[in-house]
Design a protein around this motif. Structure first.
Motif: not given
Length: 340
Positions: A6-11, A17-20, A299-303, A336-340
């Motif tokens: 299990i790996a958890l990244f806060a980026i 403001n790409h925070k995920i 990406s959160k802004d259409f690439g 299995r991955f999860e975006l939070k």
């Protein structure tokens, strides 16, 4: 033995403001190569190498692998499609064999065979319970294009007289079952090699238009390796140069008019060679994830801007279960991955 990681990244990417948070869990480290994956309700179906297919049972947290009896043990299944009652896997090479697997009994049925020295199928999709399509490299001067209208019991190959012509050295790449995309009544196919183009039909393959893209092209291992459309209008193509995987210019482009025009994004930044790109569900076409030879990107802004979620280069393909959870596979792993 199954290994769990299990790996958890806060980026955070500063001005963008790409925070995920990105969490991954290795469900299986079994030796396999998998480029075909479908996330079903309670299972994740896999098309594999060595004449195998399998499924991960979400309820029991177990991976089951089966060998197809009617194919050679060197067969690779790189295309997969699913209906309510059956799973279909399609082999890439000669002979091309399309296998129907009953979900309830796992009974196998050979429903299509094609023998040709150039045969190589790349991608397959179902529209509904009756209609499905598959595409592959040319055996003549057009894409190989299969269709079924009876739920996959029988398949027909379309004559090149009814399909757009390819140039010599133009084909497709079977990296992630994403060369053929269907949204509504629109079918989109993508090419690479000597040219990088998008083939669009808005009437289920009765007629076609062909549009150029700015994706790098001209060499055997350049071009579009993967595509996704959020709907019939918003889409992305990606790829690059397989032999120069860090090359990150002219390798990702977007469209808002159904593939007629394309614009490069994030040129000379973000990822290089990409094997699979997917829109995040319920994101209005803004959020995208890419995997490939330089890692996992988001990406959160259409690439326009991207951040790296992980540097794992062994993810070949992935699909979302929801707007947060997805499954990925590739070399010797199911994740299995999860975006939070």
């Amino acid at each position: 033995m199954k290994e769990i990681f299990i790996a958890l990244f806060a980026i955070c990417a500063g001005a963008q403001n790409h925070k995920i948070n990105f969490e991954t869990k290795v469900l299986s480290a079994t030796q396999l190569s998998c480029r075909a994956l479908y996330v079903d309700n309670d299972k994740v179906w896999l098309g594999m190498d060595k004449g195998r297919y399998g499924y991960y049972d979400k309820k029991t947290d177990s991976l089951y692998i089966h060998t197809v009896a009617s194919v050679h043990p060197t067969t690779e299944f790189r295309s997969i499609a699913v209906t309510k009652s059956a799973v279909f896997i399609l082999a890439v090479g000669n002979p091309a064999k399309l296998i129907k697997i009953d979900k309830a009994t796992l009974q196998e049925q050979l429903v299509y065979t094609e023998e040709h020295e150039k045969v190589f199928y790349d991608s397959m999709q179902f529209v509904d319970e009756l209609n499905g399509f598959a595409m592959g490299d040319p055996t003549s001067d057009c894409f190989s294009f299969l269709s079924t209208s009876d739920g996959g019991l029988s398949w027909q190959k379309t004559s090149c007289e009814k399909l757009p012509k390819l140039i010599e050295g133009e084909a497709a790449f079977a990296t992630s079952n994403t060369n053929l995309i269907i949204r509504g009544k629109s079918i989109m196919m993508v090419s690479g090699g000597k040219q990088s183009r998008v083939f669009v039909s808005t009437d289920f393959g009765k007629s076609w238009d062909v549009y150029p893209t700015p994706i790098v092209q001209g060499e055997e291992m350049t071009g579009i390796f993967t595509a996704d459309f959020y709907n019939e209008k918003i889409g992305i193509v990606a790829g690059g140069n397989y032999l120069k995987q860090n090359q990150n210019w002219a390798n990702k482009a977007v469209t808002t008019d159904g593939g007629i025009t394309w614009k490069c994004v994030a040129d000379s930044s973000a990822f290089g060679y990409a094997s699979c790109v997917q829109f995040v569900p319920n994101s209005k076409g803004k959020k995208i994830v890419s995997v490939g030879g330089t890692g996992v990107y988001y990406s959160k802004d259409f690439g326009i801007n991207w951040i790296q979620l992980a540097d794992d280069k062994d993810w070949y393909t992935f699909r979302f279960e929801s707007d947060r959870v997805g499954y990925a596979t590739g070399k010797n792993k199911l994740i299995r991955f999860e975006l939070k």
